[in-house]
Design an enzyme around this catalytic site. Structure first.
Site, PDB file in Angstrom:
ATOM      1  N   CYS A   2      -2.310  -9.914 -24.218  1.00 51.96           N
ATOM      2  CA  CYS A   2      -3.040  -8.803 -23.610  1.00 51.96           C
ATOM      3  C   CYS A   2      -2.620  -7.453 -24.200  1.00 51.96           C
ATOM      4  CB  CYS A   2      -2.772  -8.750 -22.105  1.00 51.96           C
ATOM      5  SG  CYS A   2      -3.320 -10.219 -21.257  1.00 51.96           S
ATOM      6  N   ARG A  27      -3.175  -8.915 -31.910  1.00 52.96           N
ATOM      7  CA  ARG A  27      -2.268  -9.585 -30.966  1.00 52.96           C
ATOM      8  C   ARG A  27      -2.836 -10.900 -30.451  1.00 52.96           C
ATOM      9  NH1 ARG A  27       1.171  -5.338 -28.300  1.00 52.96           N
ATOM     10  NH2 ARG A  27       1.201  -6.530 -26.390  1.00 52.96           N
ATOM     11  N   TRP A  77      -5.632 -12.097 -22.949  1.00 52.14           N
ATOM     12  CA  TRP A  77      -5.264 -13.437 -23.408  1.00 52.14           C
ATOM     13  C   TRP A  77      -5.029 -14.226 -22.124  1.00 52.14           C
ATOM     14  CZ3 TRP A  77      -1.019 -16.767 -23.085  1.00 52.14           C
ATOM     15  CH2 TRP A  77      -0.989 -17.808 -24.018  1.00 52.14           C
ATOM     16  N   ASN A 101      -1.070  -6.231 -18.295  1.00 47.97           N
ATOM     17  CA  ASN A 101      -0.479  -7.210 -19.207  1.00 47.97           C
ATOM     18  C   ASN A 101       0.766  -7.739 -18.507  1.00 47.97           C
ATOM     19  OD1 ASN A 101       0.746  -8.607 -21.269  1.00 47.97           O
ATOM     20  ND2 ASN A 101       1.341  -6.782 -22.426  1.00 47.97           N
ATOM     21  N   GLY A 102       0.877  -9.063 -18.383  1.00 50.52           N
ATOM     22  CA  GLY A 102       2.041  -9.648 -17.711  1.00 50.52           C
ATOM     23  C   GLY A 102       1.571 -10.729 -16.761  1.00 50.52           C
ATOM     24  N   GLU A 488       8.397 -26.068 -39.744  1.00 49.67           N
ATOM     25  CA  GLU A 488       7.628 -24.820 -39.857  1.00 49.67           C
ATOM     26  C   GLU A 488       6.301 -25.088 -40.581  1.00 49.67           C
ATOM     27  OE1 GLU A 488       7.263 -21.968 -38.794  1.00 49.67           O
ATOM     28  OE2 GLU A 488       6.321 -20.762 -40.350  1.00 49.67           O
ATOM     29  N   LYS A 492       2.704 -24.322 -38.998  1.00 55.85           N
ATOM     30  CA  LYS A 492       1.678 -23.502 -39.668  1.00 55.85           C
ATOM     31  C   LYS A 492       0.365 -24.278 -39.755  1.00 55.85           C
ATOM     32  CE  LYS A 492       3.343 -19.632 -40.490  1.00 55.85           C
ATOM     33  NZ  LYS A 492       3.834 -19.848 -39.124  1.00 55.85           N
ATOM     34  N   GLU A 495      -1.234 -24.409 -36.289  1.00 60.67           N
ATOM     35  CA  GLU A 495      -1.715 -23.081 -35.861  1.00 60.67           C
ATOM     36  C   GLU A 495      -3.010 -22.707 -36.558  1.00 60.67           C
ATOM     37  OE1 GLU A 495       1.900 -20.050 -34.958  1.00 60.67           O
ATOM     38  OE2 GLU A 495       1.836 -20.766 -37.000  1.00 60.67           O
ATOM     39  N   HIS A 511      12.773 -44.338 -37.083  1.00 60.35           N
ATOM     40  CA  HIS A 511      13.071 -44.460 -35.649  1.00 60.35           C
ATOM     41  C   HIS A 511      11.871 -44.080 -34.794  1.00 60.35           C
ATOM     42  CE1 HIS A 511      17.181 -45.238 -36.723  1.00 60.35           C
ATOM     43  NE2 HIS A 511      17.186 -44.144 -37.468  1.00 60.35           N
ATOM     44  N   LYS A 615      -0.221 -12.920 -31.088  1.00 56.26           N
ATOM     45  CA  LYS A 615       0.813 -12.444 -32.013  1.00 56.26           C
ATOM     46  C   LYS A 615       2.073 -12.064 -31.258  1.00 56.26           C
ATOM     47  CE  LYS A 615       2.291 -11.137 -36.019  1.00 56.26           C
ATOM     48  NZ  LYS A 615       2.755 -12.318 -36.767  1.00 56.26           N
TER      49      LYS A 615
END
Ligand code: G6P
Length: 620
Positions: A2, A27, A77, A101-102, A488, A492, A495, A511, A615
């Site tokens: 947000c 964001r 968001w 926002n929160g 990572e 990526k 995402e 395993h 973001k």
């Protein structure tokens, strides 16, 4: 996540709010809205959309003909309630409109309380209770400030909000607790508010980052009153807006992510220049390295706890391999959302290292506050030096990656590893491992050149990316400090392309993950030659996967490829410059970033703002 903007006493506030919201798009959000207060009539005009800012702009242009000088805007968001028009902010009543926002944790109790006053809510959000409560108190005779103060005393959770009142077109009130919020002023003294400096750059020349618990009243005549959490009026320091945070520009690249991937040789160099110097001794032409002091006393540090989220967490995992292997300092790495809830043991002579690109990630901040409350020294590695994390940490080690716009982090990640590598080098030097420290300093000072060479060959990954774009699942293998890079790489890929991907320590495959392997399953293996023997271990793991039908692609170096040839193994190989175990994680970050980028490009998805992602994750 947000984003909030607001203006008071600005001609054509609607335009400014839309422009401010555009700056906040990076964001990540899924709906947006704007509220304007008309000067003469005190009429509140609220326009919202479940789509993008461009849709909102269109609606404002076609549906709003007023000339308001005061208003607030929001990118949402979604947390509580789907991303619909009703749930979008601002939340408004007859008297007020509010953006937030929160997360209001006790929203269910407040809903009941409002119901007992005969007020029913129209949205599914946690935010609307704040708007309704302020409105109710205001309608019963409280002043705007009293209504806000009384409401704040009832709410639990994290918030940054801005509120406008129909009867006060000359004023905006804002408040923050946990979530970030800043007030800006332009050269003519006109005030604005925003979630961060990026939102306000272009409008404001100076900025105040409000402290947690602050309430601010912004007036159209330039007056600004700030009250702290005890409701005492306080003065906060204006700071010039960092030029670096000006509106981002793709500089001719198709996407911010691509630009940011290609910036890495220079962002790493910028970061290194701050921490490690290189000089040529003219007499005997010897290269000297100069390690600038960080202020941390490595002789007094016997244990490290690293806390971070997402990509930053993987930088922490790489550091664990480095510090434990080379400096023999035990390192724990935690995802921030888990750290403070697992009641971790507290060690003597321990330091906390908190890693965050944004410096605003709510979980990382909460973990920092928890660790500091236990009396521990906490250092922050951040890319935004004015961020809350930087302001609250005992020591700050900035990364110099410049503003990162793409939601998926790339250049901030390699800059974080650069700072961690520098910390290792400094620790080794302080702890009398002078030679190893000097060797690593030389190696790291050359990494940007190796990365430049690797970037020159990136298009070779295009055919692989094309194949991967049709895959349902992808596995990444790595070992040692390349295991975090395998994870990572998988992150990526998830995402950006929305393809399911997992990173495994190659030796762990048998395993469990081996059960997933069937004909054609793509496996990306990070396998440069290394003299410590892990290369051959990974080769065995690859053979086990190939026997079961997996389609293997290996990212390696010349020596690695030669050894594959000697062994008669014919995999698709992609070649990168020779590295050591120390520098390999930084170099191999580049192809995994690029592979995810190219795969997403093939799938035609939104690369810079992937669905559902934010973001700056400012809620827990
Ligand atoms: C979000 C972003 C990730 C980032 C993570 C941690 O999930 O989408 O790219 O790695 O937050 O963010 P931070 O700013 O704390 O590094």
């Amino acid at each position: 996540m947000c984003g909030i903007v607001g203006f008071v006493g600005h001609k054509n506030a609607a335009n400014k709010i839309i422009n401010g919201l555009k700056r906040l798009e990076y964001r990540g959000y899924d709906s947006a809205g704007i509220a304007l207060v008309e000067k003469g009539s005190g009429k509140l005009c609220v326009i919202k959309t479940a789509g993008k800012i461009a849709d909102l702009e269109h609606e404002v242009q076609s549906g709003y003909s007023g000339s308001s000088e005061t208003g607030i805007g929001h990118t949402r968001w979604a947390t509580h309630g789907k991303p619909t028009k009703d749930n979008a902010h601002p939340h408004a009543t007859e008297f007020i409109a509010l953006v937030h926002n929160g997360i209001i944790e006790n929203y269910a109790d407040l809903r009941k309380r409002l119901a007992s006053y005969g007020i029913s809510l129209y949205s599914d959000t946690d935010t609307e209770v704040v708007a309704q409560m302020i409105s109710f108190l205001f309608s019963k005779g409280a002043s705007p400030l009293e209504a806000v103060q009384q409401t704040i005393s009832l709410i639990q959770g994290a918030y940054a909000f801005g509120v406008v009142f129909n009867k006060h077109p000359e004023m905006v009130i804002c408040a923050r607790q946990g979530s970030p919020l800043a007030v800006g002023t332009d050269v003519d003294g006109r005030l604005s508010l925003g979630s961060d400096a990026v939102a306000l750059s272009g409008f404001a020349s100076q900025i105040i980052y409000l402290e947690s618990g602050d309430i601010a009243q912004l007036y159209s005549n330039g007056n600004l009153n700030i009250f702290d959490k005890e409701n005492n009026e306080v003065k906060r320091q204006w700071q010039p807006i960092d030029k670096d945070q000006a509106a981002p520009d793709k500089k001719g690249y198709e996407h911010f992510m691509l630009k940011e991937i290609f910036e890495q040789p220079s962002t790493i160099k910028n970061t290194l220049t701050h921490y490690i110097g290189r000089a040529v001794n003219k007499t005997d032409n010897v290269l000297e390295t100069n390690i600038h002091p960080s202020g941390l006393n490595w002789n007094q540090i016997n244990h490290i706890t690293i806390v971070a989220c997402g990509t930053s967490y993987y930088a922490g995992l790489v550091a664990k391999y480095w510090f434990e292997k080379y400096a023999r300092i035990p390192v724990e790495v935690d995802v921030a959302s888990e750290y403070r809830y697992r009641t971790p043991p507290i060690y003597e002579k321990s330091i906390g290292i908190f890693i965050s690109q944004s410096g605003e990630t709510a979980d990382t901040l909460a973990a920092l506050r928890y660790m500091r409350s236990l009396g521990h020294m906490c250092a922050a590695i951040v890319n935004v030096p004015t961020s809350t994390l930087a302001r609250e940490a005992d020591a700050v080690l900035p990364t110099f990656a410049g503003t990162e716009v793409s939601v998926a982090s790339t250049k901030a990640f390699t800059a974080q590893m650069t700072v961690l590598a520098y910390m290792l080098i400094e620790a080794l030097k302080t702890r009398n491992c002078i030679d190893l420290s000097a060797d690593f300093a030389k190696e790291i000072l050359d990494i940007n050149e190796l990365i430049s060479r690797a970037l020159d060959t990136m298009q070779k990954l295009a055919p692989l990316a094309k194949k991967l774009s049709k895959a349902k699942d992808i596995i990444y293998f790595g070992r040692g400090a390349l295991y975090p890079i395998a994870m990572e790489g998988a992150l990526k890929m998830k995402e950006l392309s929305y393809i399911h991907a997992e990173g495994y320590a190659a030796g762990e495959m048998k395993h469990g993950p081996i059960a997933l392997i069937d004909k054609g399953m793509p496996i990306i293996v990070l396998c440069p030659y290394d003299k410590d023997g892990l290369f051959h271990k990974v080769v065995s793991n690859i053979c086990e996967a190939e026997t079961r039908g997996a389609q293997i692609s290996v990212l390696t170096c010349n020596k690695g490829r030669a050894l594959f040839k000697e062994m008669g193994l014919k995999y698709s190989t992609y070649l990168y410059p020779e590295t050591t175990q120390f520098t390999a994680p930084m170099l191999y970050s580049i192809p995994v970033q690029f592979l995810a980028y190219l795969t997403a490009l093939n799938r035609g998805v939104d690369i810079d703002q992937p669905r559902n992602l934010a973001k700056s994750v400012t809620v827990e």
